[in-house]
Design an enzyme around this catalytic site. Structure first.
Site, short mmCIF file in Angstrom:
data_model
loop_
_atom_site.label_atom_id
_atom_site.label_comp_id
_atom_site.label_asym_id
_atom_site.label_seq_id
_atom_site.Cartn_x
_atom_site.Cartn_y
_atom_site.Cartn_z
CG ASP A 148 53.35 27.51 -13.82
OD1 ASP A 148 53.18 28.55 -14.49
OD2 ASP A 148 54.31 27.35 -13.04
CE LYS A 211 56.52 24.58 -12.32
NZ LYS A 211 55.30 25.23 -11.75
CE LYS A 247 58.08 27.90 -11.78
NZ LYS A 247 56.68 28.31 -11.59
#
Lengths: 311, 479
Positions: A148, A211, A247
């Site tokens: 991430d 995300k 996400k």
């Protein structure tokens, strides 16, 4: 796909032109649509389905300076068996930690769950590319199969989109086989137009997931922001054939929030995204509320915080 | 578990909150009374064809009695009452509507066929808002810019349609009462129930007898009301044909008249529009309330360069519309209000096929009983098609294209109606230019079908005259 990619990413001016040529997002309309979808009433069998699906999408997360190997081991064990009293309860999708604890998490989950590690100067994104790439290499070497990263918002907001693009491409390359989730930090992008542009920028650069947030900035994930990103992945797949996951992270507290997001996936991007491979929820305390709701569905009565494990 | 269908389980709103009588009389002089004749009619649930209640058909003698009750109340109580006192009653009514909103929403959906989500989140909040808003005006009329000593007209005869039964009642009754008039109101024959529940609310609020009178019935009852010599003001919302008849029968009298009639609104989408929100606006414009909306965006004018993309997105969005049980909280599109309306929608849609337009309907399973029509769009429509000219008043959208802004304006204005229009563009200057060019009473920019009690609403050309809502809405009830 190749024509769109090569035309849009041929030069910085082409990239900027492409991003600013995307249809705008009307704030009032987008928020109205999300609010309407939030009124969907999900009951009985639909609720049971949604709770299990949401549990299976959770990236169970701890990203604190105070994290210890013991805490990560407990979190990993919980991700494997969220409700130890009920074998029918699905596992979470992944454990999400800092790079130095990725190996600890991997040791517990083995190959049964994903291990996600934040990397590339999380949460600010403020470091040289070399340092970022080195951190990614560290994390994957320690066993993370999902990375991430957060974009450089300063570069994006000042119009240096090529720099952001190149950085994502480089990080994606450094990831090797690991999946790359690109955090847009939507709370700092301020407008839905920017959220849409940053989503496309990340997807064009090769992100496997987009995300919303690091969880360190407020507001984090909101329903309209997730909706705008789901519109982006839907449109990106229609244009290129490549499916990208979404996400939302941070700000989730209740099972109701999670169910609302599943409704938005279902009606905006489509059921193809109703899958932990294509939608994740970055959260920690949310899981306990999902479990309490799940127990309530099974027994007809609410238990209480002592009937689910502490994080 | 990762099976990819997320089926929403039925989530029906409970009917138990509504306590309907098996039969209703007329509400005259503060009491429910039997009609002079014995005529009655049944009101049904259009989603199931189940009979909900038996309602009295008011004849001329009943209308006469109602107008006399309204006249008495006007002369003895309501007319002389100071505005601040009238306001108290209106505030009280608004609060009772809020308290009973769930019950009223369920009754509305039962009688009308509209989804509970719309009656609960749309109609009822607006009904309460309308009473709150006009309650605030009651003691400030001399500051409304309508003269220093504005005076009430007297008795208002009001005839309302079936598409927003309680909301249209609020649009009519709230300003009339705030300005000191008394009313005789006739709800539509297919949707009388919420007006009769409103009569109960008037009793609950201790509204003086005769200030509000409700007479139920069909066309002849309405005709008797609007032509009654004791009526000083007529307010009508409904079809252009009936409105024209009313105007004709009132010609030469000193009755005041406001008409809110049909429409064939253009929803104009430019190539720089926020497309996802424009698609929402198109859907909301024509499928909201099954398209039973006088200001519905029933003509989509989309710029050629984005027409294919908009249509593709629109069809994808339409496949997610949930058509069915109006009382299910997840229903987006409910039942057509009556067999007669369904027949009209079918007839006009068939002319679309016959005249060579291409029909596409959202894939959905329609219930076996009741009156249903799948959300439908026609492409390849031109100005010459009947479906581009006549009001269908159903979930049917005609799609036309344009190349230049001037062409968009010409096509949008090429209609005998002039009620509403929508403009979708991110360019502010174009919004202002379009609003100036469009001959429509209401122009929405980057939204559609938004209503607010502070905003005047009404049309020109064959869409009627007079304004409802806002300060302008007071003018129709004052001299």
């Amino acid at each position: 796909m190749t024509t769109l990619l090569s035309e849009a990413t041929g030069s910085e001016s082409a990239l900027r032109r492409f991003l600013s040529g995307l249809p705008g997002v009307d704030q009032v309309g987008a928020e109205g649509r999300a609010a309407t979808l939030a009124t969907r009433s999900i009951k009985t069998t639909a609720k049971a389905y949604a709770l299990d699906l949401a549990i299976s999408m959770v990236d169970l997360t701890t990203l604190e300076g105070a994290d210890t190997p013991g805490k990560v081991r407990a979190l990993a064990a919980k991700a494997l068996r969220p409700d130890p009293t009920d074998p029918s309860c699905p596992a979470a999708a992944a454990v999400c930690v800092y790079p130095d604890l990725a190996a600890t998490a991997r040791a517990v989950v083995g190959d049964r769950l994903h291990v996600a590690s934040v990397a590339a100067a999380f949460p600010s994104g403020r470091s040289s590319l070399e340092v970022k790439l080195r951190e990614v290499a560290d994390a994957t070497a320690a066993g993370a199969d999902e990375i991430d990263m957060v974009i450089d918002r300063g570069a994006f907001l000042t119009g240096r989109v090529q720099q952001v693009f190149d950085e994502i491409v480089a990080v994606k390359q450094a990831c090797g086989p690991a999946h790359l989730k690109v955090i847009l930090e939507t709370g700092e992008l301020a407008t839905y137009d920017n959220v849409r542009r940053a989503s496309w920028l990340a997807m064009l650069a090769g992100a496997d997931f987009i995300k919303t947030s690091t969880g360190k900035v407020q507001p984090a994930a909101t329903l309209p922001v997730t909706m705008v990103m789901l519109e982006a992945v839907r449109d990106f797949r229609a244009a290129t054939g490549r499916q990208v996951g979404v996400k939302p992270a941070g700000g989730f507290r209740s099972a109701k929030d999670a169910v609302r997001h599943l409704v938005v996936i279902n009606e905006v991007a489509g059921p193809d995204w109703l899958d932990p491979d294509w939608f994740r929820i970055g959260a920690s305390s949310l899981l306990n509320d999902l479990l309490l709701q799940r127990q309530k569905m099974a027994t007809g009565a609410y238990s209480g915080p002592d009937y689910v494990s502490l994080d | 578990m990762t099976g990819k269908t997320f089926e929403y389980a039925p989530a029906p709103e409970s009917r138990a909150v509504v306590d309907l009588a098996s039969s209703y009389g007329l509400f005259i002089g503060g009491e429910f009374t039997a009609g002079a004749g014995s005529a009655t009619f049944k009101t049904i649930n259009p989603a199931t064809e189940e009979v909900l209640a038996e309602v009295t058909e008011a004849g001329e003698a009943d209308v006469d009695r109602a107008v006399a009750a309204a006249r008495r109340a006007y002369e003895r109580v309501w007319g002389p009452m100071p505005g601040r006192e009238r306001a108290k009653y209106l505030f009280r009514i608004a609060r009772i509507v809020q308290e009973r909103s769930r019950e009223l929403a369920v009754a509305e959906s039962l009688d009308n066929g509209k989804p509970i989500r719309e009656s609960r989140d749309g109609d009822l909040p607006l009904v309460a808002a309308w009473f709150f808003y006009y309650a605030g005006w009651a003691d400030k009329l001399e500051h409304a810019g309508l003269g220093t000593e504005p005076r009430a007209l007297g008795v208002a005869g009001q005839v309302i349609p079936w598409n927003f039964p309680l909301m249209m009642l609020a649009w009519k009754i709230a300003p009339a009462l705030a300005t000191g008039n008394t009313v005789v109101l006739k709800p539509a024959e297919t949707t009388p129930l919420t007006a009769l529940l409103f009569a109960e609310i008037c009793q609950q609020a201790d509204l003086p007898a005769g200030v509000v009178n409700i007479v139920t019935g069909a066309g002849p009852t309405g005709q008797a009301l609007v032509t009654h010599a004791g009526v000083d003001k007529v307010a009508f919302t409904g079809s252009t044909a009936v409105g024209r008849g009313i105007a004709r029968s009132l010609a030469g009298t000193d009755k005041r008249l406001t008409l809110e009639l049909g429409g064939k609104a253009a929803n104009v989408v430019f190539d720089d529009a926020p497309l996802d929100q424009a698609v929402e606006g198109i859907v909301n414009g024509i499928f909201f309330n099954q398209g039973h909306v006088c200001c519905a965006g029933s003509r989509l004018l989309v710029q050629e360069s984005v027409a294919d993309e908009v249509l593709e997105r629109l069809k994808a969005r339409m496949t997610t519309l949930r058509v069915g049980d109006p009382l299910d909280k997840n229903t987006d599109v409910g039942a057509i209000n009556s067999a007669a309306q369904l027949a009209r929608i079918r007839t006009l849609s068939d002319t679309g096929d016959a005249e060579g337009a291409e029909r596409w309907s959202a894939p959905c399973t329609l219930p076996d009983h009741g009156f249903w029509f799948a959300p439908t769009i026609f492409t390849g429509v031109t100005q010459a098609h009947r479906i581009a000219r006549e009001e269908i008043f159903g979930p049917v959208l005609s799609v036309l294209t344009f190349r230049t802004p001037a062409e968009a304006v010409a096509k949008a204005n090429n209609t005998p109606y002039g009620l509403s229009a929508g403009v979708w563009t991110e360019k502010g200057s174009r919004i202002l230019w379009m609003a100036e060019q469009l001959r429509a009473g209401v122009v929405w920019a980057n939204t559609f079908n938004k209503f607010d009690p502070a905003s005047p609403f009404g049309g020109y050309k064959e869409s009627g005259y007079g304004r409802e809502g806002g300060r302008h809405g007071l003018a129709g009830y004052l001299r």
